[in-house]
Design a protein around this motif. Structure first.
Motif, PDB file in Angstrom:
ATOM      1  N   VAL A  80     -10.495  -0.498   1.877  1.00 32.37           N
ATOM      2  CA  VAL A  80     -10.088  -0.207   3.197  1.00 32.37           C
ATOM      3  C   VAL A  80      -9.723   1.151   3.477  1.00 32.37           C
ATOM      4  O   VAL A  80      -9.039   1.740   2.669  1.00 32.37           O
ATOM      5  N   THR A  82      -8.595   3.816   6.659  1.00 32.76           N
ATOM      6  CA  THR A  82      -8.111   3.709   7.910  1.00 32.76           C
ATOM      7  C   THR A  82      -7.187   5.163   8.199  1.00 32.76           C
ATOM      8  O   THR A  82      -6.823   5.979   7.201  1.00 32.76           O
ATOM      9  N   VAL A  85      -1.332   3.912   8.342  1.00 29.22           N
ATOM     10  CA  VAL A  85      -0.894   2.624   7.504  1.00 29.22           C
ATOM     11  C   VAL A  85       0.458   1.948   8.043  1.00 29.22           C
ATOM     12  O   VAL A  85       1.121   2.368   8.769  1.00 29.22           O
ATOM     13  N   TYR A  89      -1.222  -4.330   8.280  1.00 32.31           N
ATOM     14  CA  TYR A  89      -2.394  -4.082   7.882  1.00 32.31           C
ATOM     15  C   TYR A  89      -2.682  -4.008   6.114  1.00 32.31           C
ATOM     16  O   TYR A  89      -3.593  -4.569   5.837  1.00 32.31           O
ATOM     17  N   VAL A  90      -1.562  -3.465   5.688  1.00 30.46           N
ATOM     18  CA  VAL A  90      -1.843  -3.414   4.201  1.00 30.46           C
ATOM     19  C   VAL A  90      -1.846  -4.785   3.667  1.00 30.46           C
ATOM     20  O   VAL A  90      -2.785  -5.309   2.558  1.00 30.46           O
ATOM     21  N   ALA A  93      -4.951  -6.717   4.444  1.00 27.10           N
ATOM     22  CA  ALA A  93      -6.167  -6.450   3.781  1.00 27.10           C
ATOM     23  C   ALA A  93      -6.436  -6.798   2.361  1.00 27.10           C
ATOM     24  O   ALA A  93      -7.176  -7.255   1.978  1.00 27.10           O
ATOM     25  N   PHE A 101      -6.524   0.220  -0.539  1.00 28.27           N
ATOM     26  CA  PHE A 101      -6.239   0.436   0.802  1.00 28.27           C
ATOM     27  C   PHE A 101      -5.872   2.147   0.825  1.00 28.27           C
ATOM     28  O   PHE A 101      -4.734   2.606  -0.001  1.00 28.27           O
ATOM     29  N   ALA A 129       0.618   3.556   1.402  1.00 23.05           N
ATOM     30  CA  ALA A 129       0.195   2.102   1.244  1.00 23.05           C
ATOM     31  C   ALA A 129       1.167   1.452   0.214  1.00 23.05           C
ATOM     32  O   ALA A 129       1.755   0.225   0.482  1.00 23.05           O
TER      33      ALA A 129
END
Length: 226
Positions: A80, A82, A85, A89-90, A93, A101, A129
């Motif tokens: 992932v 992006t 962070v 999301y971490v 994912a 990540f 992350a």
């Protein structure tokens, strides 16, 4: 050659990633998608080894696309990528099965290295992350008093039970993964070949119903062995 599929709704980001990866003589970009809904068709068409996946996309986001891909047999590894962070999301994912990540502002050399490491079955995580992941696993997300759900089982006893399903050598490999060691380091420390290490990792994932090494590491941490 490591074959890569780019998934991002920003054409400039895709162009930048393509030029960046083209500088590596062992990496080839085989396709591009502008939305997560296109990914499965392109994976069938190109059979990439690695998917670089954006999170925010207009129809199917990267988290859902990752979940769908990792539920398929012989799924590619997914990293992932992006712009920012967040704890949520971490975790999401990794729960979806991503191998890592990274932030888009990561240095190009590190993104190239991350693609190679993911292709070798090693976890990939930007320092930002990783810091958020460790903090969330230990204390839970901001505003809560309990640890958040994580890819590995939340209860120490359940984590220990699952590790108990492993053979002695598999357990040694799992603990080494929890210590952040690469396949080469595990091979040296445990006096086994790298292909044997990879075989043990595959067996661990199958026995424990996990998707990747990051989830093994979290399981080991939850068990108190990390």
């Amino acid at each position: 050659m490591i074959q890569v599929l780019l998934v991002d709704d920003d054409a400039l980001v895709r162009a930048g990633l393509r030029m960046m990866l083209a500088s590596a003589d062992d990496i080839e970009v085989v396709g591009e998608a502008t939305d997560g809904g296109e990914v499965e068709t392109l994976v069938d068409q190109h059979t990439p080894d690695i998917v670089l996946m954006d999170i925010r996309m207009p129809t199917v986001d990267g988290l859902e696309a990752t979940r769908r891909l990792r539920a398929r047999p012989r799924a590619p590894e997914i990293v992932v990528l992006t712009t920012f962070v967040s704890d949520d999301y971490v975790l999401r994912a990794l729960q979806a099965g991503a191998a890592g990540f990274l932030l888009k502002h990561t240095h190009p050399d590190r993104i190239i290295d991350a693609v190679r490491r993911a292709a070798a079955g090693e976890p990939v995580m930007s320092p930002e992350a990783l810091g958020r992941l460790i903090g969330t696993v230990r204390t839970g997300p901001p505003g809560t008093s309990a640890p958040a759900p994580a890819p590995a089982p939340a209860r120490e006893g359940e984590a220990q039970r699952l590790l108990g399903l492993l053979g002695d050598r598999e357990l040694e490999v799992a603990v080494a993964i929890g210590q952040g060691k690469t396949n080469a380091e595990i091979s040296s420390d445990l006096y086994m070949s790298v292909p044997t290490v990879k075989s043990h990792v595959s067996h661990i994932l199958a026995k424990l119903g996990l998707n990747n090494r990051v989830q093994i590491a979290l399981l080991v941490y939850r068990s108190g062995r990390g």
